[in-house]
Scaffold this active site. Sequence first.
Site, PDB file in Angstrom:
ATOM      1  N   HIS A  81      -1.159  -0.076 -31.893  1.00 28.70           N
ATOM      2  CA  HIS A  81      -0.254   0.333 -32.972  1.00 28.70           C
ATOM      3  C   HIS A  81      -0.722  -0.110 -34.360  1.00 28.70           C
ATOM      4  O   HIS A  81      -0.169   0.306 -35.359  1.00 28.70           O
ATOM      5  CB  HIS A  81       1.149  -0.235 -32.741  1.00 28.70           C
ATOM      6  CG  HIS A  81       1.215  -1.727 -32.983  1.00 28.70           C
ATOM      7  ND1 HIS A  81       0.828  -2.646 -32.041  1.00 28.70           N
ATOM      8  CD2 HIS A  81       1.582  -2.444 -34.079  1.00 28.70           C
ATOM      9  CE1 HIS A  81       0.972  -3.863 -32.544  1.00 28.70           C
ATOM     10  NE2 HIS A  81       1.415  -3.781 -33.765  1.00 28.70           N
ATOM     11  N   ARG A  89      -2.087  -0.878 -38.031  1.00 27.92           N
ATOM     12  CA  ARG A  89      -2.394   0.011 -39.155  1.00 27.92           C
ATOM     13  C   ARG A  89      -3.894   0.240 -39.319  1.00 27.92           C
ATOM     14  O   ARG A  89      -4.322   1.351 -39.614  1.00 27.92           O
ATOM     15  CB  ARG A  89      -1.864  -0.610 -40.459  1.00 27.92           C
ATOM     16  CG  ARG A  89      -0.442  -0.266 -40.725  1.00 27.92           C
ATOM     17  CD  ARG A  89       0.237  -1.179 -41.724  1.00 27.92           C
ATOM     18  NE  ARG A  89       1.658  -1.128 -41.443  1.00 27.92           N
ATOM     19  CZ  ARG A  89       2.503  -0.306 -42.054  1.00 27.92           C
ATOM     20  NH1 ARG A  89       2.100   0.469 -43.027  1.00 27.92           N
ATOM     21  NH2 ARG A  89       3.766  -0.271 -41.702  1.00 27.92           N
ATOM     22  N   GLU A 137       5.022 -20.091 -35.962  1.00 32.74           N
ATOM     23  CA  GLU A 137       3.701 -19.463 -35.777  1.00 32.74           C
ATOM     24  C   GLU A 137       2.921 -19.477 -37.103  1.00 32.74           C
ATOM     25  O   GLU A 137       2.472 -18.446 -37.607  1.00 32.74           O
ATOM     26  CB  GLU A 137       3.790 -18.029 -35.239  1.00 32.74           C
ATOM     27  CG  GLU A 137       2.489 -17.557 -34.633  1.00 32.74           C
ATOM     28  CD  GLU A 137       2.495 -16.074 -34.243  1.00 32.74           C
ATOM     29  OE1 GLU A 137       2.546 -15.225 -35.137  1.00 32.74           O
ATOM     30  OE2 GLU A 137       2.433 -15.788 -33.047  1.00 32.74           O
ATOM     31  N   HIS A 189       4.036   2.864 -28.951  1.00 32.46           N
ATOM     32  CA  HIS A 189       4.853   2.385 -30.064  1.00 32.46           C
ATOM     33  C   HIS A 189       5.723   3.542 -30.542  1.00 32.46           C
ATOM     34  O   HIS A 189       5.423   4.700 -30.273  1.00 32.46           O
ATOM     35  CB  HIS A 189       3.894   1.933 -31.175  1.00 32.46           C
ATOM     36  CG  HIS A 189       4.529   1.128 -32.263  1.00 32.46           C
ATOM     37  ND1 HIS A 189       5.228   1.701 -33.293  1.00 32.46           N
ATOM     38  CD2 HIS A 189       4.565  -0.203 -32.503  1.00 32.46           C
ATOM     39  CE1 HIS A 189       5.665   0.758 -34.114  1.00 32.46           C
ATOM     40  NE2 HIS A 189       5.270  -0.420 -33.643  1.00 32.46           N
ATOM     41  N   ASP A 241       4.044 -12.897 -39.164  1.00 32.82           N
ATOM     42  CA  ASP A 241       3.335 -12.304 -40.299  1.00 32.82           C
ATOM     43  C   ASP A 241       3.818 -10.915 -40.679  1.00 32.82           C
ATOM     44  O   ASP A 241       3.090 -10.149 -41.291  1.00 32.82           O
ATOM     45  CB  ASP A 241       1.844 -12.233 -39.944  1.00 32.82           C
ATOM     46  CG  ASP A 241       1.616 -11.515 -38.614  1.00 32.82           C
ATOM     47  OD1 ASP A 241       2.501 -10.761 -38.183  1.00 32.82           O
ATOM     48  OD2 ASP A 241       0.546 -11.725 -37.999  1.00 32.82           O
ATOM     49  N   GLU A 293      -0.674  -8.113 -42.641  1.00 29.30           N
ATOM     50  CA  GLU A 293      -0.187  -9.346 -42.016  1.00 29.30           C
ATOM     51  C   GLU A 293      -0.898 -10.606 -42.511  1.00 29.30           C
ATOM     52  O   GLU A 293      -0.289 -11.669 -42.631  1.00 29.30           O
ATOM     53  CB  GLU A 293      -0.314  -9.251 -40.489  1.00 29.30           C
ATOM     54  CG  GLU A 293       0.676  -8.297 -39.834  1.00 29.30           C
ATOM     55  CD  GLU A 293       0.238  -6.842 -39.864  1.00 29.30           C
ATOM     56  OE1 GLU A 293      -0.855  -6.541 -40.410  1.00 29.30           O
ATOM     57  OE2 GLU A 293       0.985  -5.992 -39.351  1.00 29.30           O
TER      58      GLU A 293
HETATM   59  C1  UD1 Z   1       5.267  -3.899 -37.631  1.00 26.40           C
HETATM   60  C2  UD1 Z   1       4.592  -5.099 -38.270  1.00 26.40           C
HETATM   61  C3  UD1 Z   1       3.431  -5.569 -37.395  1.00 26.40           C
HETATM   62  C4  UD1 Z   1       3.889  -5.792 -35.962  1.00 26.40           C
HETATM   63  C5  UD1 Z   1       4.556  -4.525 -35.441  1.00 26.40           C
HETATM   64  C6  UD1 Z   1       5.086  -4.688 -34.027  1.00 26.40           C
HETATM   65  C7  UD1 Z   1       4.632  -5.119 -40.725  1.00 26.40           C
HETATM   66  C8  UD1 Z   1       3.935  -4.685 -41.959  1.00 26.40           C
HETATM   67  N1  UD1 Z   1       4.048  -4.738 -39.577  1.00 26.40           N
HETATM   68  O1  UD1 Z   1       4.340  -2.795 -37.657  1.00 26.40           O
HETATM   69  O2  UD1 Z   1       2.929  -6.783 -37.912  1.00 26.40           O
HETATM   70  O3  UD1 Z   1       2.759  -6.088 -35.145  1.00 26.40           O
HETATM   71  O4  UD1 Z   1       5.657  -4.220 -36.308  1.00 26.40           O
HETATM   72  O5  UD1 Z   1       5.628  -3.476 -33.569  1.00 26.40           O
HETATM   73  O6  UD1 Z   1       5.656  -5.773 -40.779  1.00 26.40           O
HETATM   74  N2  UD1 Z   1       9.646   3.019 -35.764  1.00 26.40           N
HETATM   75  C9  UD1 Z   1      10.766   3.585 -35.120  1.00 26.40           C
HETATM   76  N3  UD1 Z   1      11.605   2.759 -34.411  1.00 26.40           N
HETATM   77  C10 UD1 Z   1      11.384   1.427 -34.278  1.00 26.40           C
HETATM   78  C11 UD1 Z   1      10.255   0.867 -34.931  1.00 26.40           C
HETATM   79  C12 UD1 Z   1       9.402   1.661 -35.667  1.00 26.40           C
HETATM   80  O7  UD1 Z   1      10.992   4.765 -35.181  1.00 26.40           O
HETATM   81  O8  UD1 Z   1      12.169   0.732 -33.611  1.00 26.40           O
HETATM   82  C13 UD1 Z   1       8.697   3.899 -36.520  1.00 26.40           C
HETATM   83  C14 UD1 Z   1       9.156   4.303 -37.901  1.00 26.40           C
HETATM   84  O9  UD1 Z   1       8.767   5.622 -38.108  1.00 26.40           O
HETATM   85  C15 UD1 Z   1       8.345   3.411 -38.837  1.00 26.40           C
HETATM   86  C16 UD1 Z   1       7.070   3.226 -38.061  1.00 26.40           C
HETATM   87  O10 UD1 Z   1       7.484   3.197 -36.701  1.00 26.40           O
HETATM   88  O11 UD1 Z   1       8.130   4.024 -40.068  1.00 26.40           O
HETATM   89  C17 UD1 Z   1       6.261   1.998 -38.412  1.00 26.40           C
HETATM   90  O12 UD1 Z   1       7.083   0.820 -38.414  1.00 26.40           O
HETATM   91  P1  UD1 Z   1       6.737  -0.396 -39.447  1.00 26.40           P
HETATM   92  O13 UD1 Z   1       7.790  -1.449 -39.304  1.00 26.40           O
HETATM   93  O14 UD1 Z   1       6.492   0.169 -40.795  1.00 26.40           O
HETATM   94  O15 UD1 Z   1       5.363  -0.965 -38.994  1.00 26.40           O
HETATM   95  P2  UD1 Z   1       4.794  -1.270 -37.545  1.00 26.40           P
HETATM   96  O16 UD1 Z   1       3.570  -0.444 -37.448  1.00 26.40           O
HETATM   97  O17 UD1 Z   1       5.821  -1.163 -36.483  1.00 26.40           O
END
Ligand code: UD1
Length: 377
Positions: free
Chosen positions: A206, A208, A121, A239, A99, A135
């Site tokens: 983690h 939102r 899934e 996270h 999702d 999601e």
């Molecule tokens: C995303 C998914 C969520 C999943 C989660 C698992 C969406 C909308 N959300 O959320 O469903 O449960 O991943 O982790 O697709 N960042 C890093 N390095 C990384 C990853 C993230 O620095 O390897 C930081 C960045 O600043 C980024 C922030 O984390 O802006 C958020 O990442 P994002 O992909 O926007 O959403 P998640 O909260 O990780």
Amino acid sequence: MSRPKVMFVVGTRPDAIKSAPVVAEFLRHSEVVETVLISTGQHKEMLTQALAAFGLTPDADLGVMTHGQTLAGVTQKILAGLDEQIAAHQPDMVFAQGDTTTTFVAGLASFYRQIPFAHVEAGLRTESIWNPFPEEFNRRAVGLFAKLHFAPTEWSAKNLLRENVDPASVFVTGNTGIDAVKHTAQIHKKSWYENWAGRIVLLTTHRRENWGAPQEQIARAALRLVETHPDTKLVVAMHRNPDVRATLTGILSGHERIDLIEPPDYADFVKLMQRANLILTDSGGVQEEAPSFGVPVLVLRTTTERPEGVDAGTAKLIGTDEEVVFFEGNRLLSDPASHAEMAKAVSPYGDGLASSRIRYITLRSLGIETDEVSMWA
Ligand code: UD1
């Protein structure tokens, strides 16, 4: 004879973990099917780490992640990049799991090109399109046009049938996350906290919906749990999101029995779950994995698309209120009978063979008969 081609799209940590066993299964059948793995790069470090745990390297990486990325920003970059990949590879089927935004856009890109889409899934649902955000929308949206829906459980299959999805396109396979966790637990030897005789409470958060005040309440409750139980250590697998980190470190850093750790790689995380006595989490994947090890899970959310663990008694939905989180955690840490009741090692989410079922059903739908697999009863 030319082989059909399938394209897997991953972008976040859960995409990688849950797709990896399926990708590996298709790669094992390379004599009859060609497999391409595309990473959108929605996550960076966390994705590379997860893929490496399974020895997978993407054929292309769109590298879309920026710090503080918005949903619209990620969506538009992934859509443009995937459209090019689909045009270049001309796959016979595109796969994505779950999702995430990567999953939604992989579906949209294949829909625009009229390439069949397979959803791994499929069928998880809550009552509200807003929760989890975004999601719930993502998974419902791809459910509208998927050609194959691989539902992890009977419950998720029923959700799809209620939405008038063609029953002939819905298959109950078990969750591929259980394939991943079982495989990893068998081969990986690392152990955690060998020199600590006490108990471990593991926390991950983690989502939102929990950013800001709810996460502060979770952290304060976790702090009270450690202070109330001197034989426990709290381990927080953080996270990468900088805002999430700021909240957690603000409340929890500097305590001698609290370890704020970098996201462990998947194999290490599996071992950490096995070592834990109690898990507090808002993650979907952790809710599915922990019952395989008989570790009670308190779910820091008000809704769940994974009611099977709650029904089986291994998970409890408690929300994020500080008093409630403390009360429920304290009960499990103080009362061995309550803990024992939840610590039942049942895995309502799968038996570890989901990937081979998905491979078998997909190849049959592409006109190829391969070794048959037993379906999940
Ligand atoms: C995303 C998914 C969520 C999943 C989660 C698992 C969406 C909308 N959300 O959320 O469903 O449960 O991943 O982790 O697709 N960042 C890093 N390095 C990384 C990853 C993230 O620095 O390897 C930081 C960045 O600043 C980024 C922030 O984390 O802006 C958020 O990442 P994002 O992909 O926007 O959403 P998640 O909260 O990780």
